[in-house]
Design a protein around this motif. Structure first.
Motif, short mmCIF file in Angstrom:
data_model
loop_
_atom_site.label_atom_id
_atom_site.label_comp_id
_atom_site.label_asym_id
_atom_site.label_seq_id
_atom_site.Cartn_x
_atom_site.Cartn_y
_atom_site.Cartn_z
N SER A 35 0.84 -1.20 0.17
CA SER A 35 0.12 0.25 0.07
C SER A 35 1.14 1.31 0.48
O SER A 35 0.49 2.14 -0.93
CB SER A 35 -0.91 -0.34 0.74
OG SER A 35 -0.12 0.06 2.28
N LEU A 76 -6.37 -1.47 5.01
CA LEU A 76 -6.38 -0.08 5.47
C LEU A 76 -6.48 1.06 4.14
O LEU A 76 -7.28 1.79 3.80
CB LEU A 76 -6.57 0.46 7.14
CG LEU A 76 -7.38 -0.26 8.15
CD1 LEU A 76 -6.73 0.55 8.92
CD2 LEU A 76 -9.00 0.05 7.60
N LEU A 77 -4.95 1.26 4.41
CA LEU A 77 -4.22 2.53 3.23
C LEU A 77 -4.64 2.04 1.80
O LEU A 77 -5.21 2.49 1.05
CB LEU A 77 -3.00 2.67 3.51
CG LEU A 77 -2.19 3.25 2.54
CD1 LEU A 77 -3.14 4.56 3.42
CD2 LEU A 77 0.21 3.22 2.96
N THR A 97 -7.24 0.48 0.78
CA THR A 97 -8.76 -0.07 0.98
C THR A 97 -9.36 2.02 0.36
O THR A 97 -9.53 2.11 -1.32
CB THR A 97 -9.80 0.31 1.48
OG1 THR A 97 -9.16 -1.47 2.20
CG2 THR A 97 -10.73 0.17 1.65
N GLU A 98 -8.08 3.05 0.98
CA GLU A 98 -8.54 4.33 0.92
C GLU A 98 -7.99 4.52 -0.40
O GLU A 98 -9.05 5.36 -1.34
CB GLU A 98 -8.27 4.32 2.31
CG GLU A 98 -8.26 6.95 1.29
CD GLU A 98 -9.42 7.03 1.80
OE1 GLU A 98 -9.71 8.42 1.28
OE2 GLU A 98 -10.49 6.35 2.68
N LEU A 99 -7.25 4.39 -0.65
CA LEU A 99 -6.14 4.58 -1.91
C LEU A 99 -7.53 4.75 -3.25
O LEU A 99 -7.91 5.17 -4.73
CB LEU A 99 -5.37 4.55 -2.18
CG LEU A 99 -3.94 4.86 -1.39
CD1 LEU A 99 -2.58 4.87 -0.97
CD2 LEU A 99 -3.35 6.76 -1.92
N SER A 100 -7.60 3.32 -3.00
CA SER A 100 -8.36 1.97 -4.34
C SER A 100 -10.00 3.00 -4.09
O SER A 100 -9.90 2.93 -4.90
CB SER A 100 -8.55 1.05 -3.51
OG SER A 100 -7.74 -0.09 -4.32
N ARG A 101 -10.11 3.64 -3.24
CA ARG A 101 -11.29 4.57 -2.82
C ARG A 101 -11.10 6.02 -3.37
O ARG A 101 -12.49 6.61 -4.86
CB ARG A 101 -12.13 4.71 -2.17
CG ARG A 101 -13.19 5.26 -1.91
CD ARG A 101 -13.54 6.41 -0.07
NE ARG A 101 -12.79 6.76 0.17
CZ ARG A 101 -12.66 8.41 -0.39
NH1 ARG A 101 -13.52 8.92 -0.97
NH2 ARG A 101 -11.81 9.21 0.18
N ARG A 102 -10.08 6.33 -3.64
CA ARG A 102 -10.15 7.65 -4.48
C ARG A 102 -9.41 7.72 -5.67
O ARG A 102 -9.91 8.30 -6.94
CB ARG A 102 -8.15 8.32 -4.10
CG ARG A 102 -9.18 8.16 -2.24
CD ARG A 102 -7.44 9.42 -1.92
NE ARG A 102 -7.39 10.08 -0.52
CZ ARG A 102 -8.61 11.55 -0.20
NH1 ARG A 102 -8.65 12.06 -1.63
NH2 ARG A 102 -8.71 11.39 0.86
#
Length: 296
Positions: free
Chosen positions: A41, A103-104, A106-111
């Protein structure tokens, strides 16, 4: 024959990128005895920052920002989380880094979403040809950068105060601390180096022939785990050799997929792990790893 040579050379250049990321794993493990599964990540974070920033600040500065962001994120993982439970068993520490990775990522993939972000590399889709062998220019540059960084790391590890401190911390942290070595500073430096190496690896992994930065780029770092295990978790030289071996195996099996179709599809992604398992059956500590190293 020309196909084999082309694939082999391409595999070596891909392996050079894997070696950089694998070297980050080993650096953290030698300094802190933590298996850092968050490396994937962090790699994605570095590539994401470069892709988002290059249009506004230029490619060179975007790369610097991406490397800095990845290094800072790695240091924060150590300072905020790992350092608080430093004495926990290796399994707990590894699971903690795996949680951070999820967690990291997932957040980057969301962005990123479904977009494919252009890394903005000035070499674009250029191809370099020598003696009839065609290789993406990005991979050739990656090989050169990897050679310089690996050589620099080796010199620093052997001849600088940081290298001595890291070797001492890896050998016996308590004795090193009594000798005046600041273990937290050594750990922070190791984590920062690992993050920087991951970002540089991410830059080249998302350059041509790759499409760009996607939410799944972080999973590419999983290909470096067989390289680390193959070479040995505490061996920088093993990480480099393991990365080269895994790169060659991946490219050759993917290139000869049709001939090897009887083994099933997607062999290129599975072959590195098969090689890793075969080596571990003979040498559980890896090709160059210390036999006393504890596994999880």
């Amino acid at each position: 024959m020309n196909q084999f040579v082309t694939l082999f050379v391409g595999g070596l250049f891909l392996g050079a990128i894997y070696s950089l990321v694998a070297l980050g794993f080993v650096t953290v493990f030698k300094a802190t005895h933590v298996i850092n599964f968050a490396q994937g990540s962090v790699l994605l974070l570095g590539a994401y920052v470069i892709a988002r920033a290059h249009e506004s600040v230029g490619f060179a500065l975007a790369v610097a920002l991406g490397v800095l962001a990845a290094a800072v994120a790695s240091v924060l993982i150590d300072a905020v989380l790992i350092r608080r439970i430093r004495r926990a068993d290796l399994g707990t520490l590894a699971i903690l880094t795996l949680g951070v990775d999820i967690l990291l990522a997932t957040e980057l993939s969301r962005r990123i979403g479904t977009d494919v972000l252009n890394i903005g590399a000035p070499w674009g889709s250029d191809v370099t040809e020598v003696a009839g062998i065609r290789v993406a220019t990005s991979r050739v540059l990656a090989g050169g950068v990897a050679a310089v960084l690996v050589a620099g790391f080796w010199l620093a590890f052997k001849f600088t105060d940081f290298g001595i401190a890291m070797r001492s911390a890896a050998e016996d942290g308590e004795v090193a601390s009594l000798m005046g070595i600041r273990l937290n500073r050594v750990a922070a430096t190791a984590w920062a180096l690992a993050g920087a190496l991951a970002a540089i690896g991410g830059l080249f992994l998302t350059s041509f022939p790759a499409a760009g930065v996607t939410g799944s780029v972080g999973l590419l770092a999983l290909a470096t785990i067989p390289a680390v295990v193959l070479g040995g978790f505490d061996s920088p030289g093993g990480a480099v050799l393991g990365g080269l071996i895994i790169g060659v195996v991946s490219v050759l099996t993917a290139g000869y997929q049709e001939e090897l179709s009887f083994l099933g599809r997607g062999l290129g992604g599975v072959a590195p792990f098969a090689v890793m398992l075969l080596v571990l059956l003979v040498r559980p500590s890896g090709l160059f790893g210390t036999r006393e190293v504890t596994r999880v």
